[in-house]
Design a protein around this motif. Structure first.
Motif, mmCIF file in Angstrom:
data_model
loop_
_atom_site.group_PDB
_atom_site.id
_atom_site.type_symbol
_atom_site.label_atom_id
_atom_site.label_comp_id
_atom_site.label_asym_id
_atom_site.label_seq_id
_atom_site.Cartn_x
_atom_site.Cartn_y
_atom_site.Cartn_z
ATOM 1 N N TYR A 17 43.601 38.461 36.045
ATOM 2 C CA TYR A 17 42.667 39.057 35.090
ATOM 3 C C TYR A 17 41.910 37.931 34.403
ATOM 4 O O TYR A 17 42.251 36.765 34.542
ATOM 5 C CB TYR A 17 43.425 39.892 34.052
ATOM 6 C CG TYR A 17 44.297 39.038 33.159
ATOM 7 C CD1 TYR A 17 43.852 38.631 31.908
ATOM 8 C CD2 TYR A 17 45.548 38.597 33.575
ATOM 9 C CE1 TYR A 17 44.635 37.810 31.098
ATOM 10 C CE2 TYR A 17 46.336 37.798 32.782
ATOM 11 C CZ TYR A 17 45.865 37.397 31.543
ATOM 12 O OH TYR A 17 46.631 36.588 30.758
ATOM 13 N N GLU A 18 40.879 38.317 33.668
ATOM 14 C CA GLU A 18 40.170 37.342 32.842
ATOM 15 C C GLU A 18 40.494 37.660 31.395
ATOM 16 O O GLU A 18 40.395 38.801 30.960
ATOM 17 C CB GLU A 18 38.669 37.394 33.113
ATOM 18 C CG GLU A 18 38.341 36.922 34.518
ATOM 19 C CD GLU A 18 36.852 36.926 34.806
ATOM 20 O OE1 GLU A 18 36.049 37.052 33.857
ATOM 21 O OE2 GLU A 18 36.511 36.800 35.981
ATOM 22 N N VAL A 19 40.867 36.655 30.648
ATOM 23 C CA VAL A 19 41.382 36.827 29.302
ATOM 24 C C VAL A 19 40.399 37.556 28.377
ATOM 25 O O VAL A 19 40.813 38.291 27.494
ATOM 26 C CB VAL A 19 41.831 35.468 28.705
ATOM 27 C CG1 VAL A 19 40.645 34.617 28.324
ATOM 28 C CG2 VAL A 19 42.760 35.664 27.532
ATOM 29 N N ASP A 20 39.111 37.371 28.583
ATOM 30 C CA ASP A 20 38.125 37.999 27.702
ATOM 31 C C ASP A 20 37.637 39.337 28.233
ATOM 32 O O ASP A 20 36.683 39.893 27.719
ATOM 33 C CB ASP A 20 36.940 37.041 27.494
ATOM 34 C CG ASP A 20 37.366 35.777 26.756
ATOM 35 O OD1 ASP A 20 38.268 35.870 25.893
ATOM 36 O OD2 ASP A 20 36.811 34.706 27.033
ATOM 37 N N SER A 21 38.307 39.880 29.251
ATOM 38 C CA SER A 21 37.927 41.179 29.805
ATOM 39 C C SER A 21 38.578 42.296 28.992
ATOM 40 O O SER A 21 39.445 42.050 28.151
ATOM 41 C CB SER A 21 38.345 41.271 31.274
ATOM 42 O OG SER A 21 39.754 41.206 31.383
ATOM 43 N N ALA A 22 38.159 43.530 29.272
ATOM 44 C CA ALA A 22 38.744 44.682 28.588
ATOM 45 C C ALA A 22 40.251 44.704 28.837
ATOM 46 O O ALA A 22 40.694 44.550 29.975
ATOM 47 C CB ALA A 22 38.108 45.973 29.105
ATOM 48 N N GLY A 23 41.012 44.869 27.792
ATOM 49 C CA GLY A 23 42.467 44.902 27.915
ATOM 50 C C GLY A 23 43.084 43.538 28.131
ATOM 51 O O GLY A 23 44.259 43.440 28.474
#
Length: 181
Positions: free
Chosen positions: A73-79
């Motif tokens: 995931y990307e840390v600044d993504s939703a959730g």
């Protein structure tokens, strides 16, 4: 648990001894037998060494799976905060278990070095928050329970022996933070 793992590993090792399907069953000539002997030296690993090698491979694979969760995931993504909590919780559970490699920093560095540039950048962005969350779980699992519940983490950290985990996290941080603290 170790006995079951031992049986599984023995089964894997023995499966490697089975004949290859479709292999030529004709007897080898003296010339091909001599070539085979010089081309492949005899394996002299004891069963204990073979088991140790197999266990080392299992430990490395488990570390890879856990670390791959930190780049899924990307840390600044939703959730992102919930995904960070999941990755941190998985890391803590893993480090509190029996399958941690003896050279955790070296195995961590090898994993990181094997990533493509894009995945390395994702790990570099995600790691500080994963590390902080994992440390927070170790220091006070009860204080993190709300976040862990929201993330769907069901592990009982209060029942785990987390005494050595912060030290292991710090060793991994030395590798993954590239000297930043």
């Amino acid at each position: 648990m170790r006995k079951i793992l031992g049986w599984i590993l023995c089964g894997v090792l023995l499966a490697g001894c089975a004949p290859v399907p479709g292999a030529d069953s004709a007897p080898a000539t003296a010339q091909t037998a001599a070539t085979a002997e010089t081309a492949a030296p005899a394996v002299t690993a004891t069963p204990e060494e073979a088991l140790s090698t197999a266990l080392g491979a299992v430990k490395t694979r488990r570390l890879t799976v856990v670390l791959n969760g930190c780049i899924a995931y990307e840390v600044d993504s939703a959730g992102g905060s919930l995904k960070t909590a999941i990755a941190a919780a998985d890391l803590v559970v893993y480090l509190a278990g029996d399958f941690v490699p003896d050279d955790l920093p070296g195995e961590t560095a090898a994993w990181h070095d094997g990533l493509e540039a894009e995945d390395q950048a994702t790990m570099d962005a995600n790691w500080p928050k994963v590390y902080t969350c994992a440390r927070d779980i170790c220091e006070d699992p009860a204080a993190q329970q709300g976040l862990l519940d929201d993330a769907g983490v069901t592990a009982d950290f209060g029942a785990m022996d987390l005494a050595g985990v912060p030290e292991q996290l710090d060793a991994m941080n030395e590798v993954l933070a590239h000297g930043e603290t």
